[in-house]
Design an enzyme around this catalytic site. Sequence first.
Site, PDB file in Angstrom:
ATOM      1  N   GLY A   1       7.024   5.423   7.761  1.00  0.00           N
ATOM      2  CA  GLY A   1       6.232   6.647   7.653  1.00  0.00           C
ATOM      3  C   GLY A   1       6.342   7.445   8.937  1.00  0.00           C
ATOM      4  CB  SER A   2       4.252  10.152  10.244  1.00  0.00           C
ATOM      5  OG  SER A   2       2.995   9.508  10.236  1.00  0.00           O
TER       6      SER A   2
ATOM      7  CE  LYS B   1      -1.843   3.086   1.863  1.00  0.00           C
ATOM      8  NZ  LYS B   1      -1.638   4.470   1.376  1.00  0.00           N
TER       9      LYS B   1
ATOM     10  CB  CYS C   1      13.566   9.200   7.338  1.00  0.00           C
ATOM     11  SG  CYS C   1      14.571   7.975   6.515  1.00  0.00           S
TER      12      CYS C   1
ATOM     13  CD  GLU D   1      13.250   1.413  10.465  1.00  0.00           C
ATOM     14  OE1 GLU D   1      13.639   2.530  10.868  1.00  0.00           O
ATOM     15  OE2 GLU D   1      13.709   0.352  10.913  1.00  0.00           O
TER      16      GLU D   1
HETATM   17  P1  NAD Z   1       2.644   8.927   6.677  1.00  0.00           P
HETATM   18  O1  NAD Z   1       2.813   8.297   8.000  1.00  0.00           O
HETATM   19  O2  NAD Z   1       1.690  10.043   6.530  1.00  0.00           O
HETATM   20  O3  NAD Z   1       2.184   7.813   5.615  1.00  0.00           O
HETATM   21  C1  NAD Z   1       2.908   6.610   5.464  1.00  0.00           C
HETATM   22  C2  NAD Z   1       1.982   5.549   4.904  1.00  0.00           C
HETATM   23  O4  NAD Z   1       1.007   5.205   5.886  1.00  0.00           O
HETATM   24  C3  NAD Z   1       1.209   5.984   3.654  1.00  0.00           C
HETATM   25  O5  NAD Z   1       1.156   4.917   2.747  1.00  0.00           O
HETATM   26  C4  NAD Z   1      -0.165   6.285   4.223  1.00  0.00           C
HETATM   27  O6  NAD Z   1      -1.211   6.188   3.275  1.00  0.00           O
HETATM   28  C5  NAD Z   1      -0.284   5.205   5.272  1.00  0.00           C
HETATM   29  N1  NAD Z   1      -1.322   5.437   6.300  1.00  0.00           N
HETATM   30  C6  NAD Z   1      -1.804   6.630   6.748  1.00  0.00           C
HETATM   31  N2  NAD Z   1      -2.753   6.414   7.693  1.00  0.00           N
HETATM   32  C7  NAD Z   1      -2.863   5.066   7.848  1.00  0.00           C
HETATM   33  C8  NAD Z   1      -3.654   4.229   8.679  1.00  0.00           C
HETATM   34  N3  NAD Z   1      -4.549   4.726   9.540  1.00  0.00           N
HETATM   35  N4  NAD Z   1      -3.497   2.889   8.580  1.00  0.00           N
HETATM   36  C9  NAD Z   1      -2.593   2.363   7.709  1.00  0.00           C
HETATM   37  N5  NAD Z   1      -1.819   3.107   6.896  1.00  0.00           N
HETATM   38  C10 NAD Z   1      -1.949   4.444   6.962  1.00  0.00           C
HETATM   39  O7  NAD Z   1       4.129   9.350   6.170  1.00  0.00           O
HETATM   40  P2  NAD Z   1       4.566  10.140   4.861  1.00  0.00           P
HETATM   41  O8  NAD Z   1       4.150  11.564   4.964  1.00  0.00           O
HETATM   42  O9  NAD Z   1       4.168   9.375   3.650  1.00  0.00           O
HETATM   43  O10 NAD Z   1       6.167  10.050   4.967  1.00  0.00           O
HETATM   44  C11 NAD Z   1       6.941  10.914   5.709  1.00  0.00           C
HETATM   45  C12 NAD Z   1       7.347  10.279   7.025  1.00  0.00           C
HETATM   46  O11 NAD Z   1       8.015   9.049   6.771  1.00  0.00           O
HETATM   47  C13 NAD Z   1       8.362  11.115   7.809  1.00  0.00           C
HETATM   48  O12 NAD Z   1       8.018  11.097   9.166  1.00  0.00           O
HETATM   49  C14 NAD Z   1       9.684  10.395   7.573  1.00  0.00           C
HETATM   50  O13 NAD Z   1      10.650  10.592   8.557  1.00  0.00           O
HETATM   51  C15 NAD Z   1       9.219   8.987   7.531  1.00  0.00           C
HETATM   52  N6  NAD Z   1      10.209   8.139   6.860  1.00  0.00           N
HETATM   53  C16 NAD Z   1      10.955   7.292   7.640  1.00  0.00           C
HETATM   54  C17 NAD Z   1      11.927   6.500   7.054  1.00  0.00           C
HETATM   55  C18 NAD Z   1      12.731   5.542   7.876  1.00  0.00           C
HETATM   56  O14 NAD Z   1      13.227   4.574   7.324  1.00  0.00           O
HETATM   57  N7  NAD Z   1      12.880   5.758   9.169  1.00  0.00           N
HETATM   58  C19 NAD Z   1      12.152   6.563   5.670  1.00  0.00           C
HETATM   59  C20 NAD Z   1      11.371   7.452   4.915  1.00  0.00           C
HETATM   60  C21 NAD Z   1      10.395   8.227   5.524  1.00  0.00           C
END
Ligand code: NAD
Length: 492
Positions: free
Chosen positions: A240-241, A188, A296, A262
Amino acid sequence: MTIHTTSTSRVGTEPPRLQQFVGGAWVASSGDSWIDDRNPSDASDLVAYVPEGAPEDARRAALAAAAAFERWSTITGVARADHLYRWSAAIGDRQEELAQAVAREVGKPIGEARGEVARCVAILRYYAGEAVREVGEVIPAQAAGALQFTLREPLGVVALITPWNFPLAIPLWKTAPALAFGNTVVLKPAETSSHVAALLAETASVSLPAGVFNLVPGSGPAVGEALLRAPEVSAISFTGSGRVGATVAAIAAERNIRYQTEMGGKNVAIVLPDADLAQAASLTAAGAMRYAGQKCTATSRVVVAHDVEGPFLAELRRQIDALVLGPVTAPNAAVGPLISEHARDSIRKTLGASDAERVYEGVVPDSADFANGWFLPPTVLRGAATDSELAQRELFGPVLTMFPADDLDHAIKLANDTAYGLSASLFTRDVRSALHYVKHIKAGLVRVNGDTTGVDPHAPFGGMKGSSSGSREQGPAAREFYTEIKTVQINP
Ligand code: NAD
């Protein structure tokens, strides 16, 4: 209607309406709501319509992955390796097209976008090799004459939920090990990187058996959450976040399934008085400002020894000036736009509310090239309180906050003073300082005289504290996550 194809359409051509790739076929999403997916360098360029999706979409994909698991998990590692090599070739054949699509959809400067595609080829080749390595070890048994050994077995269907900022590399560094060790996956992707994900699925479709790799674009709450709850899913890998990561962890705990998350960072560089200041400034500028700080691992804080603050800042200003802020397809672009208007405006608000001194402030050129993009100029601040939003919150933009330090211990204390622990750098020529820092810094990725961003695809990746939970990704760590151990004893 052409739905999943590789449109590079611009003005006058209808953008594609993305479909799902499930069980080896392209299928329409349930529901008829669509999300506009725009080019961050030029928001008038609509890249694609992304389906909002519905919970049943996720379930359908999980069922397809479960059906494919029956065969994929029993073919040999050699056969799986062949498929992964084929996939790396399919990506290699479309390198430039994929890089241009990454640049256009997520605003990544074209040079870095090309680097990301090359990395994907390397990831698939690495895990093709991993697919034919040992799958367990022999352990002496207490019982005389018995043979005791472990077998590493796949988990089943793995749900992969990914962010937009590395739209090819992150999905692949999860998918490749999952498949190498015999699992099947449902991906996803982020709403704002779903067009690139569809192109990735096209390359998978000519390389892998049906159902091994499935793609369900859609919104996080509608499709992502349903995927996490699908009974066929045995493990979750999320990037993600922190906010969404907490939801992922709660659902995985409730279901008692394996997960890794992560998440964000508030990464730091430390500059000691004996550092090569030109090197420190150049790598700090690159770590903080390239790709507009949207990695990130981007450097968002720099802790500088009092004695060298002045000369370091002078060199830092020169180095940031040298990084070109531009629409991402410009060959020399280094900084680029923010992913969305909302992201840009929220960082502007944080900057506006801070009384820290702005010691560097770039400008967005007043020209047609920038008129429709979500650009924010690089900014460096000094004098923020250590408990302020600037010091503590991941902004995910081209913003660097400077803190003065008395000595190495003070610098490490400041560096560790956040809820995150992803990546850290130290600039010094003194090996004793380096060893002391390696021991006391709380970060999963620890550099000396290097920038906070980037990691070799064959080395473990992940953070401490609020940046990660579960096992590391990539390299040998991936084997731990994507397999489980059966301990076997055969007695005479
Ligand atoms: P996000 O958390 O908004 O989204 C990440 C994913 O989660 C997306 O696919 C989103 O659709 C999905 N999502 C959102 N709500 C959900 C739910 N309720 N249930 C299941 N899935 C859901 O993050 P973003 O804005 O896409 O990315 C930026 C963030 O990612 C930053 O915080 C960054 O630091 C982090 N990031 C971390 C790493 C790492 O390896 N540590 C690498 C890249 C990005």
